[in-house]
Design a protein around this motif. Structure first.
Motif, PDB file in Angstrom:
ATOM      1  N   THR A 178     -11.780  -3.719  -9.363  1.00  0.00           N
ATOM      2  CA  THR A 178     -12.756  -2.828  -9.868  1.00  0.00           C
ATOM      3  C   THR A 178     -13.469  -1.580  -9.430  1.00  0.00           C
ATOM      4  O   THR A 178     -14.151  -0.621  -9.695  1.00  0.00           O
ATOM      5  N   ARG A 179     -12.585  -1.360  -8.172  1.00  0.00           N
ATOM      6  CA  ARG A 179     -13.377  -0.169  -6.918  1.00  0.00           C
ATOM      7  C   ARG A 179     -11.858   0.400  -6.363  1.00  0.00           C
ATOM      8  O   ARG A 179     -11.610  -0.372  -6.275  1.00  0.00           O
ATOM      9  N   ALA A 180     -11.556   1.802  -6.667  1.00  0.00           N
ATOM     10  CA  ALA A 180     -10.313   2.571  -6.614  1.00  0.00           C
ATOM     11  C   ALA A 180     -10.403   3.248  -4.747  1.00  0.00           C
ATOM     12  O   ALA A 180     -11.618   3.223  -4.576  1.00  0.00           O
ATOM     13  N   ALA A 181      -9.633   2.767  -4.662  1.00  0.00           N
ATOM     14  CA  ALA A 181      -9.420   3.557  -3.188  1.00  0.00           C
ATOM     15  C   ALA A 181      -7.323   4.211  -3.185  1.00  0.00           C
ATOM     16  O   ALA A 181      -7.053   3.484  -3.713  1.00  0.00           O
ATOM     17  N   ALA A 182      -7.201   4.931  -2.390  1.00  0.00           N
ATOM     18  CA  ALA A 182      -6.560   5.982  -2.233  1.00  0.00           C
ATOM     19  C   ALA A 182      -5.051   4.808  -2.293  1.00  0.00           C
ATOM     20  O   ALA A 182      -5.689   4.243  -1.172  1.00  0.00           O
ATOM     21  N   GLY A 183      -3.748   4.930  -2.555  1.00  0.00           N
ATOM     22  CA  GLY A 183      -3.046   4.333  -1.874  1.00  0.00           C
ATOM     23  C   GLY A 183      -2.778   2.253  -1.636  1.00  0.00           C
ATOM     24  O   GLY A 183      -2.215   1.911  -2.084  1.00  0.00           O
ATOM     25  N   ASN A 184      -4.145   1.900  -2.814  1.00  0.00           N
ATOM     26  CA  ASN A 184      -3.832   0.471  -3.630  1.00  0.00           C
ATOM     27  C   ASN A 184      -3.673   0.017  -5.263  1.00  0.00           C
ATOM     28  O   ASN A 184      -4.447  -1.084  -4.954  1.00  0.00           O
ATOM     29  N   GLY A 185      -3.189   0.834  -5.536  1.00  0.00           N
ATOM     30  CA  GLY A 185      -2.451   0.543  -6.546  1.00  0.00           C
ATOM     31  C   GLY A 185      -2.159  -0.180  -7.559  1.00  0.00           C
ATOM     32  O   GLY A 185      -2.747  -1.343  -8.089  1.00  0.00           O
ATOM     33  N   ALA A 186      -0.808  -1.081  -6.141  1.00  0.00           N
ATOM     34  CA  ALA A 186      -0.431  -2.108  -6.521  1.00  0.00           C
ATOM     35  C   ALA A 186      -0.841  -3.218  -6.553  1.00  0.00           C
ATOM     36  O   ALA A 186      -0.941  -4.330  -7.376  1.00  0.00           O
ATOM     37  N   TYR A 187      -1.812  -3.220  -5.573  1.00  0.00           N
ATOM     38  CA  TYR A 187      -2.680  -5.058  -5.389  1.00  0.00           C
ATOM     39  C   TYR A 187      -3.965  -4.743  -6.084  1.00  0.00           C
ATOM     40  O   TYR A 187      -4.225  -4.994  -6.136  1.00  0.00           O
ATOM     41  N   ALA A 188      -4.757  -3.803  -6.461  1.00  0.00           N
ATOM     42  CA  ALA A 188      -5.566  -3.586  -7.239  1.00  0.00           C
ATOM     43  C   ALA A 188      -5.389  -4.117  -8.324  1.00  0.00           C
ATOM     44  O   ALA A 188      -5.882  -4.115  -8.748  1.00  0.00           O
ATOM     45  N   ALA A 189      -3.955  -3.392  -9.243  1.00  0.00           N
ATOM     46  CA  ALA A 189      -3.975  -3.616 -10.256  1.00  0.00           C
ATOM     47  C   ALA A 189      -3.393  -4.994 -10.100  1.00  0.00           C
ATOM     48  O   ALA A 189      -3.330  -5.702 -11.792  1.00  0.00           O
ATOM     49  N   SER A 190      -2.627  -6.071  -9.157  1.00  0.00           N
ATOM     50  CA  SER A 190      -2.094  -7.444  -9.894  1.00  0.00           C
ATOM     51  C   SER A 190      -3.706  -8.162  -9.545  1.00  0.00           C
ATOM     52  O   SER A 190      -4.433  -8.765 -10.390  1.00  0.00           O
ATOM     53  N   LYS A 191      -4.842  -7.567  -9.211  1.00  0.00           N
ATOM     54  CA  LYS A 191      -6.219  -8.508  -9.473  1.00  0.00           C
ATOM     55  C   LYS A 191      -6.651  -8.037 -10.480  1.00  0.00           C
ATOM     56  O   LYS A 191      -7.492  -9.431 -10.767  1.00  0.00           O
TER      57      LYS A 191
ATOM     58  N   ASP B 154       7.365   1.694  -4.055  1.00  0.00           N
ATOM     59  CA  ASP B 154       8.474   1.225  -4.508  1.00  0.00           C
ATOM     60  C   ASP B 154       8.052   0.343  -5.692  1.00  0.00           C
ATOM     61  O   ASP B 154       7.428  -0.424  -5.225  1.00  0.00           O
ATOM     62  N   VAL B 155       8.407   0.501  -6.811  1.00  0.00           N
ATOM     63  CA  VAL B 155       8.144  -0.663  -7.670  1.00  0.00           C
ATOM     64  C   VAL B 155       8.834  -2.102  -7.251  1.00  0.00           C
ATOM     65  O   VAL B 155       8.386  -3.165  -7.844  1.00  0.00           O
ATOM     66  N   GLU B 156       9.728  -1.711  -7.176  1.00  0.00           N
ATOM     67  CA  GLU B 156      10.271  -3.070  -6.663  1.00  0.00           C
ATOM     68  C   GLU B 156       9.414  -3.998  -5.578  1.00  0.00           C
ATOM     69  O   GLU B 156       9.242  -4.753  -6.231  1.00  0.00           O
ATOM     70  N   ARG B 157       8.727  -3.148  -4.485  1.00  0.00           N
ATOM     71  CA  ARG B 157       7.678  -4.090  -3.825  1.00  0.00           C
ATOM     72  C   ARG B 157       6.446  -4.291  -4.919  1.00  0.00           C
ATOM     73  O   ARG B 157       5.559  -5.873  -4.520  1.00  0.00           O
ATOM     74  N   ALA B 158       5.833  -3.177  -5.980  1.00  0.00           N
ATOM     75  CA  ALA B 158       4.808  -3.319  -6.683  1.00  0.00           C
ATOM     76  C   ALA B 158       4.896  -5.079  -7.393  1.00  0.00           C
ATOM     77  O   ALA B 158       4.041  -5.576  -7.528  1.00  0.00           O
ATOM     78  N   ALA B 159       6.669  -5.241  -8.103  1.00  0.00           N
ATOM     79  CA  ALA B 159       6.426  -6.266  -9.163  1.00  0.00           C
ATOM     80  C   ALA B 159       6.755  -7.067  -7.597  1.00  0.00           C
ATOM     81  O   ALA B 159       6.174  -8.557  -8.463  1.00  0.00           O
TER      82      ALA B 159
ATOM     83  N   ASP C 229       0.686  -1.489   0.117  1.00  0.00           N
ATOM     84  CA  ASP C 229       0.095  -0.198  -0.066  1.00  0.00           C
ATOM     85  C   ASP C 229       0.911   1.051  -0.189  1.00  0.00           C
ATOM     86  O   ASP C 229       2.155   1.715   1.203  1.00  0.00           O
ATOM     87  N   ALA C 230       0.485   1.844  -0.857  1.00  0.00           N
ATOM     88  CA  ALA C 230       1.601   3.405  -1.216  1.00  0.00           C
ATOM     89  C   ALA C 230       0.787   4.221  -2.103  1.00  0.00           C
ATOM     90  O   ALA C 230       0.219   3.175  -3.381  1.00  0.00           O
ATOM     91  N   LEU C 231       0.540   5.527  -1.452  1.00  0.00           N
ATOM     92  CA  LEU C 231       0.777   6.279  -3.463  1.00  0.00           C
ATOM     93  C   LEU C 231       1.150   6.774  -4.266  1.00  0.00           C
ATOM     94  O   LEU C 231       2.560   5.679  -3.429  1.00  0.00           O
ATOM     95  N   ALA C 232       0.914   6.082  -5.802  1.00  0.00           N
ATOM     96  CA  ALA C 232       1.332   7.088  -6.437  1.00  0.00           C
ATOM     97  C   ALA C 232       3.120   7.986  -6.610  1.00  0.00           C
ATOM     98  O   ALA C 232       4.494   6.940  -7.535  1.00  0.00           O
ATOM     99  N   ALA C 233       2.652   9.282  -5.593  1.00  0.00           N
ATOM    100  CA  ALA C 233       3.906   9.454  -5.631  1.00  0.00           C
ATOM    101  C   ALA C 233       5.431   8.644  -4.600  1.00  0.00           C
ATOM    102  O   ALA C 233       6.445   9.236  -4.579  1.00  0.00           O
TER     103      ALA C 233
END
Length: 241
Positions: free
Chosen positions: A138-151, A95-100, A88-92
């Motif tokens: 399918t439902r947006a939540a701030a800071g949830n980008g990496a997890y949401a994208a993977s799902k 951590d791309v490695e953790r997102a990977a 969980d992290a805002l886009a700014a």
């Protein structure tokens, strides 16, 4: 002895509920675990399931395990990919490695293990593949980008997988929980529970029940879909946009 079924992430809240339910239904369950050896041993002793240590973030280990699955004398009837990781992290500050690493566990490990079971399923002309997704896809939540994208990617892959296996009697579906009472969900503010139409968080056993249904013969015509188990939260959010 029942049909063999593989469950990843078997020692978590939802994972252990799935192992218990499928074992009670008579399946021959194998589950993977990564860190909690004591919990894995206790669950195996309780259910009669077989525990296998596997780090799903290790692509080479996943590939090796997939080879053992493919070489099994009896093909697996079911595969439930429950294991998951989050960052969980805002886009700014992402951590791309953790997102990977999140993508590795949530999506790529699933792809790798599908390779290990799908040929046996299609040859037997029966099989059930279930991926545990998330309402976040399918439902947006701030800071949830990496997890949401993977799902979301997981759902897209399952739909494509369905087109390849359906004619051979195999189903591929997603169960997408909303907020469920688990350690991964952490402390949930009371106001969030009140915002859910069901007026409560879900229980791990309720997610396991949905998985159990999709593995049954009666669900043979349910394919390529996402079954949401969220107490109505996603539908309400969509209706209020």
């Amino acid at each position: 002895m029942g049909y063999p079924v593989l469950v990843t992430g078997g020692t978590g809240g939802i994972g252990s509920a799935i192992v218990r339910r499928l074992s009670a239904d008579g399946y021959q369950v194998t589950f993977t675990w990564r860190r909690d050896e004591a919990a894995a041993a206790a669950l195996a002793a309780e259910t009669g399931a077989e525990a296998h240590r596997l780090d799903l973030a290790d692509r080479a280990a996943v590939a090796t395990f997939a080879e053992t699955l493919q070489a099994a004398e009896e093909p697996f009837y079911g595969f439930v990919h429950n294991a998951g990781a989050t960052h969980d992290a805002l886009a700014a500050t992402l951590d791309v490695e953790r997102a990977a690493a999140v993508m590795e566990v949530n999506l790529f490990a699933f792809m790798g293990l599908v390779k290990g079971v799908v040929r046996g399923m299609t040859a037997a002309r029966q099989g059930r593949i279930v991926a545990i997704g998330a309402l976040a896809a399918t439902r947006a939540a701030a800071g949830n980008g990496a997890y949401a994208a993977s799902k979301a990617a997981l759902e897209a892959y399952v739909r494509t997988l369905m087109t390849e296996v359906a004619r051979r009697g195999v189903t591929a579906n997603v169960v997408a929980p909303g907020w469920v009472e688990t350690a991964m969900a952490g402390e949930v503010p009371p106001q969030l529970a009140r915002a859910i139409p069901a007026q409560r968080l879900g229980k791990a056993a309720e997610v396991a029940n949905a998985v159990a249904f999709l593995l049954r013969g009666e669900a043979s015509y349910v394919n390529g879909t996402t079954l949401t188990v969220d107490g109505g939260l996603g539908t309400m959010l969509a209706a209020t946009k």
